[in-house]
Scaffold this motif. Structure first.
Motif, mmCIF file in Angstrom:
data_model
loop_
_atom_site.group_PDB
_atom_site.id
_atom_site.type_symbol
_atom_site.label_atom_id
_atom_site.label_comp_id
_atom_site.label_asym_id
_atom_site.label_seq_id
_atom_site.Cartn_x
_atom_site.Cartn_y
_atom_site.Cartn_z
ATOM 1 N N LYS A 160 -7.855 1.395 -5.319
ATOM 2 C CA LYS A 160 -8.297 0.976 -3.996
ATOM 3 C C LYS A 160 -7.875 2.065 -3.027
ATOM 4 O O LYS A 160 -6.811 2.671 -3.216
ATOM 5 C CB LYS A 160 -7.559 -0.321 -3.648
ATOM 6 C CG LYS A 160 -8.360 -1.289 -2.860
ATOM 7 C CD LYS A 160 -7.487 -2.493 -2.629
ATOM 8 C CE LYS A 160 -8.262 -3.699 -2.214
ATOM 9 N NZ LYS A 160 -7.414 -4.864 -2.180
ATOM 10 N N GLU A 161 -8.676 2.284 -2.025
ATOM 11 C CA GLU A 161 -8.264 3.247 -1.009
ATOM 12 C C GLU A 161 -7.130 2.633 -0.190
ATOM 13 O O GLU A 161 -7.235 1.487 0.236
ATOM 14 C CB GLU A 161 -9.451 3.554 -0.107
ATOM 15 C CG GLU A 161 -9.538 5.033 0.243
ATOM 16 C CD GLU A 161 -10.830 5.333 0.968
ATOM 17 O OE1 GLU A 161 -10.748 5.590 2.187
ATOM 18 O OE2 GLU A 161 -11.904 5.280 0.330
ATOM 19 N N VAL A 162 -6.073 3.378 -0.001
ATOM 20 C CA VAL A 162 -4.962 2.805 0.776
ATOM 21 C C VAL A 162 -4.671 3.630 2.023
ATOM 22 O O VAL A 162 -5.065 4.758 2.140
ATOM 23 C CB VAL A 162 -3.663 2.692 -0.068
ATOM 24 C CG1 VAL A 162 -3.816 1.623 -1.116
ATOM 25 C CG2 VAL A 162 -3.272 4.017 -0.681
ATOM 26 N N THR A 211 0.007 -4.852 -7.106
ATOM 27 C CA THR A 211 -1.070 -5.810 -6.845
ATOM 28 C C THR A 211 -0.677 -6.765 -5.732
ATOM 29 O O THR A 211 0.513 -6.946 -5.464
ATOM 30 C CB THR A 211 -1.412 -6.599 -8.135
ATOM 31 O OG1 THR A 211 -2.557 -7.420 -7.899
ATOM 32 C CG2 THR A 211 -0.250 -7.476 -8.585
ATOM 33 N N GLY A 232 -5.812 -8.509 -4.334
ATOM 34 C CA GLY A 232 -6.374 -7.730 -5.439
ATOM 35 C C GLY A 232 -5.449 -6.611 -5.873
ATOM 36 O O GLY A 232 -4.429 -6.332 -5.230
ATOM 37 N N ASP A 233 -5.816 -5.977 -6.997
ATOM 38 C CA ASP A 233 -5.019 -4.874 -7.519
ATOM 39 C C ASP A 233 -5.148 -3.651 -6.618
ATOM 40 O O ASP A 233 -6.227 -3.345 -6.102
ATOM 41 C CB ASP A 233 -5.488 -4.502 -8.932
ATOM 42 C CG ASP A 233 -5.135 -5.594 -9.936
ATOM 43 O OD1 ASP A 233 -4.286 -6.457 -9.606
ATOM 44 O OD2 ASP A 233 -5.714 -5.584 -11.044
ATOM 45 N N ILE A 234 -4.046 -2.953 -6.443
ATOM 46 C CA ILE A 234 -4.059 -1.723 -5.654
ATOM 47 C C ILE A 234 -3.838 -0.520 -6.562
ATOM 48 O O ILE A 234 -4.429 0.533 -6.386
ATOM 49 C CB ILE A 234 -2.990 -1.795 -4.537
ATOM 50 C CG1 ILE A 234 -3.320 -2.958 -3.588
ATOM 51 C CG2 ILE A 234 -2.926 -0.473 -3.762
ATOM 52 C CD1 ILE A 234 -2.227 -3.316 -2.612
ATOM 53 N N LYS A 235 -3.021 -0.714 -7.575
ATOM 54 C CA LYS A 235 -2.762 0.368 -8.529
ATOM 55 C C LYS A 235 -2.687 -0.233 -9.926
ATOM 56 O O LYS A 235 -1.953 -1.190 -10.152
ATOM 57 C CB LYS A 235 -1.443 1.049 -8.178
ATOM 58 C CG LYS A 235 -1.212 2.373 -8.867
ATOM 59 C CD LYS A 235 0.090 2.979 -8.345
ATOM 60 C CE LYS A 235 0.221 4.437 -8.707
ATOM 61 N NZ LYS A 235 1.478 4.996 -8.163
ATOM 62 N N GLU A 259 0.836 -1.201 0.000
ATOM 63 C CA GLU A 259 0.000 0.000 0.000
ATOM 64 C C GLU A 259 0.872 1.252 0.000
ATOM 65 O O GLU A 259 0.530 2.273 -0.593
ATOM 66 C CB GLU A 259 -0.910 0.008 1.233
ATOM 67 C CG GLU A 259 -2.207 -0.787 1.085
ATOM 68 C CD GLU A 259 -2.019 -2.295 1.264
ATOM 69 O OE1 GLU A 259 -0.869 -2.730 1.432
ATOM 70 O OE2 GLU A 259 -3.031 -3.020 1.217
#
Ligand SMILES: Cc1ncc(C[n+]2csc(CCOP(=O)(O)OP(=O)(O)O)c2C)c(N)n1
Ligand code: SF4
Ligand SMILES: [Mg+2]
Lengths: 264, 361
Positions: A262-264, A187, A252-255, A175
């Motif tokens: 996704k909110e991090v 991810t 899951g994908d974060i960026k 994150e």
């Protein structure tokens, strides 16, 4: 069931169900049975193989259980000092921009001793791929607390469970790096079920493909078990991982495409 | 020697030599008194001229490991730093030595210990010649004493680094780095192509092709017997270096009664001391080790047989003097004169020491 299949039939190409990629050597894996490292190695090598990149690939092995990754991956490799893999990869990719470069690192390697190298390589947007195997523990040295060890989780140096008051909080490096403009694809995956393996392989493929476009850092975390360090059977460790690791380290994908999804 | 003549600082001459010698990559972290090296490279933009990479790393720890990565690919890579940065690099240097990787590390020494001072010092001698990092390894150490040598030693160091697959230290200080002298500049060399690297350095990790097994750069071997064999091989290499790569300069040693042994800045100052002493009728000569490792022990021993006294002049509490004492004949007295904490000795101080310890006694 009388129609047993003969050896000759098994060898027929049309009957092959699974063939080990030539990019995995025949050396016996040094990993504990049930450990996720071997699977992570295999899907990474399958991707390099399927993309025809063996002759262009340079990998970096860390210090950790996967220190001997170069014994198992049939590509040119360098073995880095503890935590420094991103520094090696940075120079290699800068000096040889058309090669495919990856670092393969554990959570102690990447998120403790190598935090600075990780963050700065990500922040500079270096065009290589990080495979980050997070098992929440120092596997190699016998199960000590890692920066990623969960709150309350027992390890040999947090025998009564990690107390965040005195031992700090688990660190979500993935994150953290996702927030840096230099990362393009970030991810979090796992390799505990066939479905998860397929997804993780897709993610690695995407990362290696993006690397060819030189768009910045591609970063794939693989949340994995350390059945030995966690002192569980392989089956129990995977169950424990699903119930305890995934809620804190959601898959899951974060960026994607340089944008946070996704909110991090 | 090149034809083009310029007036340059030592640090600039070093940086220019790096470009001209066709280096592939510089990785460094700023620290006084050698930040001009990276500044010069950034201004000169060698990435546009020769394709050389210049990168400011996040720390000396990262920089030295960038060298590891680059050197493992057979590239000509280097860094420059000063004493506190050198201390940080020791782990990486040990790995480079263990994995037999070529590179140049320039150390512009300053007074220590700790943050010490930014003024010149020579107290990293132990660190670079005796170890510093862990394990049984040796580094080739060259000590320039002029701006011209700051230039010339780049080519020599890269040649040695690749010949022996070993890191080479260029050991200097802020005085040599900051002083301006005329310097002859060589021709621009062309950087090696990937094909040429493959040909010359078959061990380099450039991607596994069907014609060979995969290349592995590592310092690890969990089999103690195999790892001992690796260590024996390293020691053989070091013996070979000791045999072939000794460098030193003798100035007025033929008729000398007393010898000053000094390197780098101390050698430059001692030259003035020698002139003053000779005017006074004291026959002083200078023995200047250029390779600090391998130390010119044979030549020093021979010289020690002929003279009445040896004075080691160092900007330290006495480090090289231990090597001198080890190799000089016992009948010849060996004394040490040093200043510390960034203080540079004056030529007259040194003459006084010679007069008081040798001539008058
Ligand atoms: C400089 C240094 N400090 C400490 C060690 C000891 N050490 C080896 S592996 C390791 C931890 C590895 O943990 P991790 O990166 O999580 O990898 P895992 O084994 O869990 O896959 C440590 C502390 C070392 N080799 N080098
Ligand atoms: S100690 Fe843990 S991480 Fe290491 S191989 Fe065994 S299960 Fe895997
Ligand atoms: Mg771990």
């Amino acid at each position: 069931m009388s129609d047993t299949i003969t050896k000759e039939q098994i060898f027929k190409p049309e009957n092959i169900v699974y063939k080990k990629t030539d990019l995995m050597t025949d050396n016996v894996l040094s990993y504990c049975p049930g450990c996720g490292h071997g699977t992570a190695h295999r899907i990474l090598m399958e991707v390099i193989d399927e993309m025809g990149l063996q002759s262009k690939t340079i990998g970096i092995a860390p210090v950790g259980c996967s220190v001997l990754a170069y014994e198992f991956m049939n590509v040119d490799m360098q073995q880095a000092a503890h935590g420094r893999a991103p520094a090696l990869a940075t120079a290699i990719k800068r000096l040889l921009p058309d090669k495919t470069v990856f670092s393969y690192q554990g959570d102690g390697d990447l998120a403790a001793i190598g935090t600075a190298e990780t963050i700065h390589a990500c922040n500079r947007g270096e065009n290589f791929t990080v495979i980050f195997v997070n098992n929440g523990i120092y596997g190699m040295t016998g199960g000590q607390m890692a920066p990623t060890t969960l709150e309350g989780m027992k390890s040999s140096t947090s025998p009564y469970g990690r107390d965040p008051q005195s031992m700090g909080h688990p660190l979500k490096m993935t994150e953290l790096v996702a927030q840096l403009p230099g990362t393009y694809y970030v991810t979090r995956q796992a390799v505990h079920t066939p479905a998860a393996v397929r997804k993780a392989k897709k993610a690695i493929r995407k990362a290696i493909e993006l690397q060819q476009q030189k768009v910045g850092m591609t970063f794939v975390e693989v949340v994995s078990n350390c059945n030995s360090g966690w002192k569980m059977t392989p089956v129990d460790s995977n169950k424990w991982m699903v119930e305890n690791m995934f809620p804190f380290y959601p898959l899951g994908d974060i960026k994607v495409d340089g944008k946070l999804v996704k909110e991090v | 020697m090149g034809k083009e003549l310029r007036l340059m600082k030592g640090n600039e001459a070093f940086a220019e030599a790096v470009i001209r010698d066709g280096a592939d990559g510089y990785f460094g972290y700023p620290i006084t008194p050698q930040s001009e090296v990276m500044e010069y490279l950034m201004v000169e933009k060698p990435y546009e001229k020769t394709g050389m990479v210049v990168l400011q790393a996040e720390s000396e720890v990262a920089a030295i490991n960038m060298l590891y990565g680059g050197a493992g690919c057979g590239k000509k890579v280097l860094t420059s730093s000063s004493s506190p940065g050198m201390s940080l690099m020791q782990e990486g240097i040990s790995y480079l030595a263990g994995s037999e990787l070529p590179c140049i590390i320039m150390d512009a020494m300053r007074g220590g210990p700790g943050l010490g001072t930014i003024q010149p010092g020579q107290a990293d001698y132990f660190q670079v010649t005796k170890g510093g990092g862990h394990g049984d390894y040796r580094l080739i150490v060259l000590a320039p004493a002029s701006v011209q040598e700051m230039y010339d030693f780049v080519e020599i160091s890269f040649d040695l680094a690749f010949k022996y697959r070993n890191p080479v230290i260029v050991l200097t200080d802020g005085a040599i780095g900051q002083m301006m002298e005329k310097v002859y500049i060589g021709e621009q060399k062309v950087r090696l192509t990937e094909e040429e690297i493959k040909e010359k350095y078959p061990w380099a990790t450039l991607g596994k092709t069907p014609d060979r097994e995969r290349n592995i750069i590592t310092s690890l071997d969990l089999d103690p017997y195999r790892h001992e064999r690796h260590n024996i091989k390293l020691q053989k290499k070091y013996k070979e270096i000791e045999k072939n790569e000794v460098r030193y300069e003798e100035i007025n040693c033929d008729d000398a009664d007393y010898i000053i042994v000094a390197y780098g800045t101390s050698a430059r100052i001692s030259q003035k001391s020698m002139d003053i002493a000779r005017e006074k009728g004291i026959k002083v000569g200078i023995f200047r080790p250029i390779s600090l490792w391998p130390f010119p022990k044979k030549a020093l021993r021979q010289l020690s047989e002929r003279v009445k006294g040896i004075l080691a002049v160092e900007m330290s509490a006495g480090q090289m003097v231990e090597d001198i004492r080890m190799h000089a004949v016992e009948s010849t007295p060996v004394e040490h004169y040093g200043r510390m904490g960034g203080v540079i000795p004056t030529p007259n101080e040194i003459v006084d020491v010679i007069e008081n310890t040798f001539v008058k006694s």
